[in-house]
Enzyme design. Structure first.
Site: not given
Ligand code: BG6
Length: 523
Positions: A204, A208, A262, A267, A368
């Site tokens: 995802h 963005k 994760d 990402h 986190k």
């Molecule tokens: C997810 C993770 O892929 O992305 C989560 O599994 C994380 O742990 C999240 O909180 C963060 O996404 P964003 O878009 O809020 O940065």
């Protein structure tokens, strides 16, 4: 403005329909897309969703639950547009990992198609399958889908004009494997049923706006690319910081994953790729994927002996959370096994062995319960080659810019989308007093529009067959190759540090940069 091709009519089958992602992201995104006007209103007219999961539910019960989710998570909610959308939403109970689920599902697809007329006359409907289930179910479901005969496209790919036949595509969520070995196995399982062109590995972050904007910044402007290399850039930092803890996902998912898997493997490596790739021949799926694959292939695989020096793991301790209440330490969260030493914070230092980036470190970190919710890229330019102002009492001597700072370009990805270039300026008045100032661009302020959740645009891309913002199998495997040495290093895990909630992470992460004479950008 470039016109996007319209998404194809299709039936979206969501496996894992009673799960968190369906309610929190997928249905709200589809509902938003079904509304007319604004950034939304782009869903194909001939469209339906069939949610599949093991929980017995009627269509109406499923719709009721989804309405509550849309109320909570959609960009905006109103009854009239929900009522217009809801006839497209259906539910089918079944265990998708078992072959006996499929006769019923296929019959359901036929019925929905007949009522809503999704397919062209005399043709089967296009099918977009979405795997939103626990990762251990990926391979069994893919195998059952293959066995069911639901997927016919791959077998006809070469002989028939694809524009005239129905397609079947699959979107697959992260985590894509838990290490290099399992990612390869999953890729093979997918490859036995789907053509690579029909596989949409979703991330995802690629949906963005500002992530996509990185390529626009680099390649639609002429002033950045000439300095975007080892001659001018000192180092690059990529940060994805979150203020929230792991909470209820600790036992079910997070303790078996950790920050490196994760966030960084998925990402942040994708963001790094867009910052670092060579220009693709055109902005389309295959050329962009080829450049990302090349980039991951050029990333140096960290030698075991250097892992503990180039990586830092941390986990948050007990302390005040973002709302001021005392919250448990990670090791006290329900379902966590402290002996696993799962990291809620990871920082790694990478190098890329190619002509553009040789000697330029990339520092990636994610955690986190940090000080801010923030995703950003920091491009730190080199200092000026000499200090012209040394006799005016500014900076040190002539060498290495005499202590004058290099320019810094910050690409804010979230929550504020923007760019900020730091420049040194002379403070008006007598004498030479320098101060850092910022040239900044706020995208929403400048271009207007609304912030759209990444899932909606990515779903539309899959419906139009555009894989530009999805990952190729070699990218995923390349990503795992890069993080694998850090994942499997016992010394690194054993040296995991506790950090205070609301801080910028463990001390070791500061030392990681300090050893190179650098510091994190902690806004
Ligand atoms: C997810 C993770 O892929 O992305 C989560 O599994 C994380 O742990 C999240 O909180 C963060 O996404 P964003 O878009 O809020 O940065």
């Amino acid at each position: 403005m470039a016109r996007m091709p319209a998404p194809d009519p299709c039936i979206l089958v969501i496996f894992g329909a009673s799960g968190d992602l369906t309610g929190r992201k997928l249905i709200p995104a589809l509902y938003d897309l079904s509304k007319t006007g604004g950034a939304h209103g782009q869903l194909p007219e001939r469209f339906a969703v069939i949610g599949v999961s093991r929980t017995a539910m009627s269509d109406d019960e499923f719709r009721g639950k989804m309405r509550e989710s849309a109320r909570k998570h959609a960009a905006s909610y109103d009854d009239a547009s929900w009522n217009a959308f809801v006839p497209k939403v259906h539910y089918q109970v079944g265990d998708a990992a078992k072959i006996d689920c499929y006769p019923g599902l296929m019959k359901r697809i036929e019925d929905v198609d007949r009522t809503l007329r999704v397919a062209r006359e005399g043709c089967a409907p296009n099918l977009l399958l979405y795997l939103s289930v626990a990762p251990q179910l990926y391979e069994p479901i893919i195998a059952a889908v293959g066995e069911s005969g639901l997927v016919t496209e791959g077998k006809r790919w070469c002989s028939i004009n694809p524009a005239e036949t129905a397609w079947q595509r699959i979107i697959i969520e992260k985590p894509f494997g838990e290490d290099l070995h399992s990612a390869r196995s999953l890729n093979r399982a997918l490859g036995r049923v789907f053509e690579e062109e029909a596989i949409y590995r979703i991330d995802h972050y690629l949906g963005k706006e500002l992530v996509q904007n990185i390529l626009v910044l680099r390649f639609a402007n002429s002033i950045f690319e000439p300095v975007w290399n080892r001659q001018h850039i000192d180092h690059i930092q990529l940060t994805a910081a979150e203020t929230l803890g792991v909470g209820s996902r600790a036992g079910t998912f997070y303790d078996g994953a950790g920050a490196l898997r994760d966030m960084i493997q998925s990402h942040l490596l994708q963001v790094m790729a867009l910052v670092a790739i060579e220009p693709p021949s055109v902005f389309e799926a295959a050329p962009s994927m080829r450049e990302k694959i090349k980039l991951f292939d050029s990333a140096r695989v960290t030698a075991a002996a250097r892992v503990a020096r180039n990586g830092v793991f941390g986990r948050y301790g007990r302390g005040a959370g973002p709302e001021g209440r005392v919250e448990p330490a990670y090791t006290e969260e329900k379902g966590v096994d402290p002996a696993r030493k799962t990291e809620t914070y990871a920082a790694i230092r990478l190098e890329i062995d190619n002509w553009r980036w040789e000697g330029v470190p990339f520092y990636l970190r994610s955690g986190k319960k940090l000080s801010k919710k923030l995703t950003e890229v920091v491009v730190q330019f080199r200092r000026p080659p000499t200090n012209l102002f040394r006799r005016n009492g500014r900076g040190g001597g002539a060498g290495d810019g005499g202590g004058l700072p290099g320019n810094r370009l910050v690409i804010n990805i979230a929550p504020r989308e923007g760019l900020e270039l730091s420049v040194l300026g002379k403070v008006p008045g007598q004498g030479l007093k320098f101060e850092e100032a910022h040239l900044s661009l706020d995208y929403l302020e400048r271009f207007g529009g609304e912030q759209v959740d990444a899932y909606g645009p990515l779903l539309l891309d899959a419906m139009r067959g555009d894989r530009t913002l999805f990952k190729h199998r070699d990218e995923v495997e390349g990503g795992w190759r890069i993080v694998q040495p850090f994942l499997e290093n016992r010394d690194l895990r054993d040296s995991i540090e506790e950090y205070a909630p609301g801080s910028w992470g463990p001390r070791g992460a500061d030392e990681l940069l300090a050893r190179d004479g650098r510091a994190w950008h902690n806004p």
